[in-house]
Write an enzyme that holds these catalytic residues in place. Structure first.
Site, mmCIF file in Angstrom:
data_model
loop_
_atom_site.group_PDB
_atom_site.id
_atom_site.type_symbol
_atom_site.label_atom_id
_atom_site.label_comp_id
_atom_site.label_asym_id
_atom_site.label_seq_id
_atom_site.Cartn_x
_atom_site.Cartn_y
_atom_site.Cartn_z
ATOM 1 N N ASP A 227 0.873 -1.162 0.000
ATOM 2 C CA ASP A 227 0.000 0.000 0.000
ATOM 3 C C ASP A 227 0.920 1.224 0.000
ATOM 4 O OD1 ASP A 227 -2.084 1.780 0.055
ATOM 5 O OD2 ASP A 227 -3.158 0.788 1.685
HETATM 6 C C1 BGC Z 1 -5.062 3.277 0.055
HETATM 7 C C2 BGC Z 1 -5.095 2.342 -1.113
HETATM 8 C C3 BGC Z 1 -4.894 3.107 -2.390
HETATM 9 C C4 BGC Z 1 -3.576 3.846 -2.309
HETATM 10 C C5 BGC Z 1 -3.256 4.658 -3.539
HETATM 11 C C6 BGC Z 1 -3.874 4.213 0.052
HETATM 12 O O1 BGC Z 1 -4.091 5.250 0.942
HETATM 13 O O2 BGC Z 1 -5.078 2.546 1.262
HETATM 14 O O3 BGC Z 1 -6.304 1.642 -1.142
HETATM 15 O O4 BGC Z 1 -4.938 2.252 -3.487
HETATM 16 O O5 BGC Z 1 -3.642 4.764 -1.219
HETATM 17 O O6 BGC Z 1 -4.058 5.761 -3.624
#
Ligand code: BGC
Length: 735
Positions: A227
């Site tokens: 993530d």
């Molecule tokens: C989220 C993800 C997301 C990523 C990119 C993170 O804050 O948990 O689900 O895909 O950001 O935006």
């Protein structure tokens, strides 16, 4: 295109290491000197959010905003979801996006989960089925899915720091199972690791999650990315199975090179990780297509999915559908400024936004009052709303959560509507009792405060860009509502089994409720709920009959008839109850479903295919899912609380799940088990040790050695005790 192995052989160690971190927020590193381009990844999940930067200011390229995942799932229509995901795939192609960061399949332990709106269901089977359809649709257009967030990421509070303490069976049955189902049916190209730690180790560097479960057990062969900014220890992450750190540019290549120098990161591991990055780039390039998007068609699909997701929670006296000749009051700022998606990384710029006020206004004579601004109702707004309500035949109030109440990044503080909104409802009912309350939220709300006063309650979720039109179609009966809850609506938050443990201490959240979340808890405890899992009313009625089971095909069949006067769709739900199991199981679990559209009077035979896990559960001492022989009740219904037909079936399993009682286990253990009970009972009879004996109850709790010690106190000699011991031992050895 290119040969991954040949490219790997041409790369220096530094170049391989560079591949393991993104180039910037939304791109992976290619290898410019070899002509391998950087590919684009972007959120997800309910549409393409292509943004030039990390900014969440709406600067993303406009694209079709489909209903959020919670809404998609409430349609219980995987085929429609597959179509929507295919449309998203086409938009990805048009916008040159190679991987969409979704779908998310985390669980819903509590209605307070800040990202519940981005997840499908409290039920792992349903989440898995929906995610599987989504991945299938998206990848059918040559765009990679990213199943996220692996795993045990069920809260936003301290999400970077919290350690989720989850026992193995709960982890497997509830939180890994949605991932597993997708892996079995439609493996995604990529998986995203979670922010938090699970059982003491951060998810993006956990060998237990990444190697033991994801690679070895689920046989996932694609790329694992972190993530965004989830990587704590870069070397540990890549050593333990992470392929790609996101976002870039990384500044920790030196750490990885040092680990390579010391041999901690082996040559094989580095080639494996870099190879997977190259494989993904190749996959994206190989599937690249020129697509001209039909935006009108996609908008209509978004409307259809939103309409199918609407759940009619309550409809007293057939209050709905509305009639064109009625004079309607539409109240609520959401009517003009739709609450159509949630806050955070999934926040998109819609291509075209349909609002409820215009859509309802196209069908009837409407007056409007804004009613509130965000969570506040001013005295002027209250007065204007009441005036408008008083003059109308019917009042439609749009309310729900705001971004300040429900978003990625924090959990909800309670399940209630804003106090001012509740005040508004009370004032409106006094002015006009014909009130329909439309709820826009991504997860369960407490409705008991206004349930008795509202003639109809409609759960319209965060419905995406087609939400206004979808709502109007359902309110006016152009389409009978057919959405069903994919999460229980408890009467009060305090009834939720995680009430005491969520969101945990500063360091740890313990999933102490185990398997008993959502309906698995409420139904096992036979507790009343406001609206049960699977619930949703229609403008017509359905009859379910003739439940049968074909053991060879593992198929369940039944006949569904639309017995009402209008067309409508019913979701036939099959729950399975295990009569007896070695480890405690919930009262029943959803194991199959189908949505059937029927004209008035029409019948259809529905066939439900059970999958490999239908009767199985995770058996801790076997470290795997297994079926346990015994009787199971098939329960066919239209919600977990509205079971219409039942049928008992016998399942013969090749696996012996029961743990054989040992010579150290208790008398009760021996008597409970059909293999040891006759052996011990024969001895008990021989000793004339009757249930009426004052020590009988106490003796049930004795381990076998204590029972043997007790025999001389029953008036027998030591030789008798030895004879019993030898007899039990020899009989046990023969089992
Ligand atoms: C989220 C993800 C997301 C990523 C990119 C993170 O804050 O948990 O689900 O895909 O950001 O935006």
């Amino acid at each position: 295109m290119f040969d991954v192995q040949a490219i790997l052989e041409q790369l220096t160690t530094e170049e391989k290491v560079r591949l393991l971190c993104g180039k910037d927020a939304w791109h992976m590193h290619g290898v410019a000197r070899l002509g391998i381009p950087d590919i684009t990844l972007t959120d997800g999940p309910h549409g393409v959010r292509l943004s030039g930067s990390m900014a969440l200011d709406g600067s993303a390229a406009p694209a079709t905003v489909f209903p959020v995942e919670a809404a998609m799932a409430a349609s219980w229509n995987p085929a429609l979801l597959e179509q929507a995901a295919a449309a998203i795939g086409d938009e990805c192609q048009a916008l040159d996006v190679g991987v969409l960061l979704g779908p998310g399949v985390n669980g819903k332990r509590t209605p307070l989960g800040g990202r519940n709106f981005e997840y499908f269901s409290e039920d792992p089977f349903l989440s898995g089925a929906m995610a599987s359809a989504f991945v299938k649709g998206l990848q059918s257009r040559g765009v990679g899915a990213c199943l996220k967030h692996f795993a045990g990421n069920e809260q936003e509070t301290r999400r970077f720091l919290i350690n989720a303490q989850i026992d193995e069976r709960t982890l497997q049955e509830l939180y890994v199972e949605p991932f597993a189902k997708v892996m079995r049916e439609n493996p995604p190209w990529t998986v995203m690791g979670a922010y938090n730690a699970v059982n003491g180790v951060h998810a993006c560097q956990s060998p237990d999650l990444l190697q033991r479960i994801l690679r070895d057990q689920l046989r996932f062969d694609g790329l694992v990315m972190s993530d965004w900014v989830a990587v704590k220890d870069k070397a540990a992450s890549h050593i333990n199975g992470l392929d790609l750190e996101m976002p870039g540019p990384g500044e920790r290549d030196a750490e990885l090179l040092a680990a390579y120098e010391t041999g901690e990161l082996t040559d094989d591991a580095l080639n494996d990780r870099a190879g997977r990055v190259l494989t993904l780039i190749k996959q994206v390039l190989d599937n690249k297509e020129t697509v001209i998007v039909d935006w009108d068609k996609h908008h209509e699909l978004a409307v259809q999915l939103a309409a199918e997701s609407i759940v009619l929670l309550k409809n007293d006296g057939k209050h709905l559908p509305l009639k064109a000749e009625q004079k309607l009051a539409v109240i609520g700022d959401f009517g003009r400024n739709p609450r159509f998606q949630g806050g955070g990384s999934s926040h998109m710029t819609p291509k075209r936004l349909s609002d409820a006020l215009s859509a309802i206004g196209q069908r009837a004579d409407v007056t409007f009052a804004e009613g509130y601004t965000e969570t506040r109702v001013s005295p002027e707004q209250l007065e204007a709303a009441v005036d408008v309500a008083r003059d109308a035949d019917r009042v439609i109030l749009l309310t729900g959560t705001t971004d300040s109440m429900e978003s990625e990044g924090f959990d909800r503080s309670d399940m209630k509507l804003a106090p001012d909104h509740l005040r508004l409802i009370r004032a409106l009912v006094e002015a006009n009792p014909d009130l329909t309350v439309v709820l826009h939220s991504g997860s369960a709300l407490e409705t008991r405060q206004f349930e008795p006063f509202a003639s109809a309650i409609v759960q319209a979720w965060l419905p995406g860009e087609g939400g206004g039109e979808a709502l109007a179609r359902v309110l006016f009966g152009e389409l009978s509502p057919s959405g069903k809850l994919t999460e229980s609506f408890p009467i009060r938050l305090e009834h939720n089994p995680t009430f005491e443990t969520f969101p945990g201490t500063r360091e740890t959240v313990s999933y102490d409720e185990g398997l008993f979340t959502g309906y698995r808890y409420y139904d096992t405890k036979h507790l009343p709920v406001q609206y049960p899992f699977g619930h949703g009313l229609s403008y017509t009625q359905f009859k379910l009959e003739g439940l049968s089971y074909n053991p060879d095909q593992r198929q369940v069949q039944c006949k569904v008839t639309n017995t009402g006067n209008v067309a409508g769709a019913e979701v036939v739900q099959l729950y399975i109850h295990d009569e007896q199991s070695t480890y405690k199981r919930p009262e029943h679990e959803l194991k199959a479903f189908a949505k059937v559209l029927l004209q008035p009077g029409e019948s259809q035979i529905v066939t439900l295919q059970l999958d490999a896990h239908a009767f199985a559960y995770y058996v801790p001492h076997l470290d795997r899912f297994a079926e346990e022989s015994g009787r199971f009740e098939l329960r066919l219904g239209t919600s977990s609380r509205d079971i219409r037909e039942t049928l008992w079936v016998d399942i013969e399993s090749d696996t012996e799940v029961r743990l054989l009682p040992t010579m150290g286990d208790t008398v009760q253990d021996w008597l409970n088990d059909s293999r040891t009970a006759p052996i011990l009972q024969a001895e008990i009879d021989r000793l004339a040790f009757k249930e009426s004996h004052p020590m009988y109850g106490i003796a049930l709790g004795f381990p076998i050695p204590q029972l043997l010690q007790f025999i001389p106190h029953m008036g027998y000699d030591d030789a008798e005790a030895e004879r019993v011991r030898a007899h039990l031992q020899s009989q046990w050895d023969a089992l």
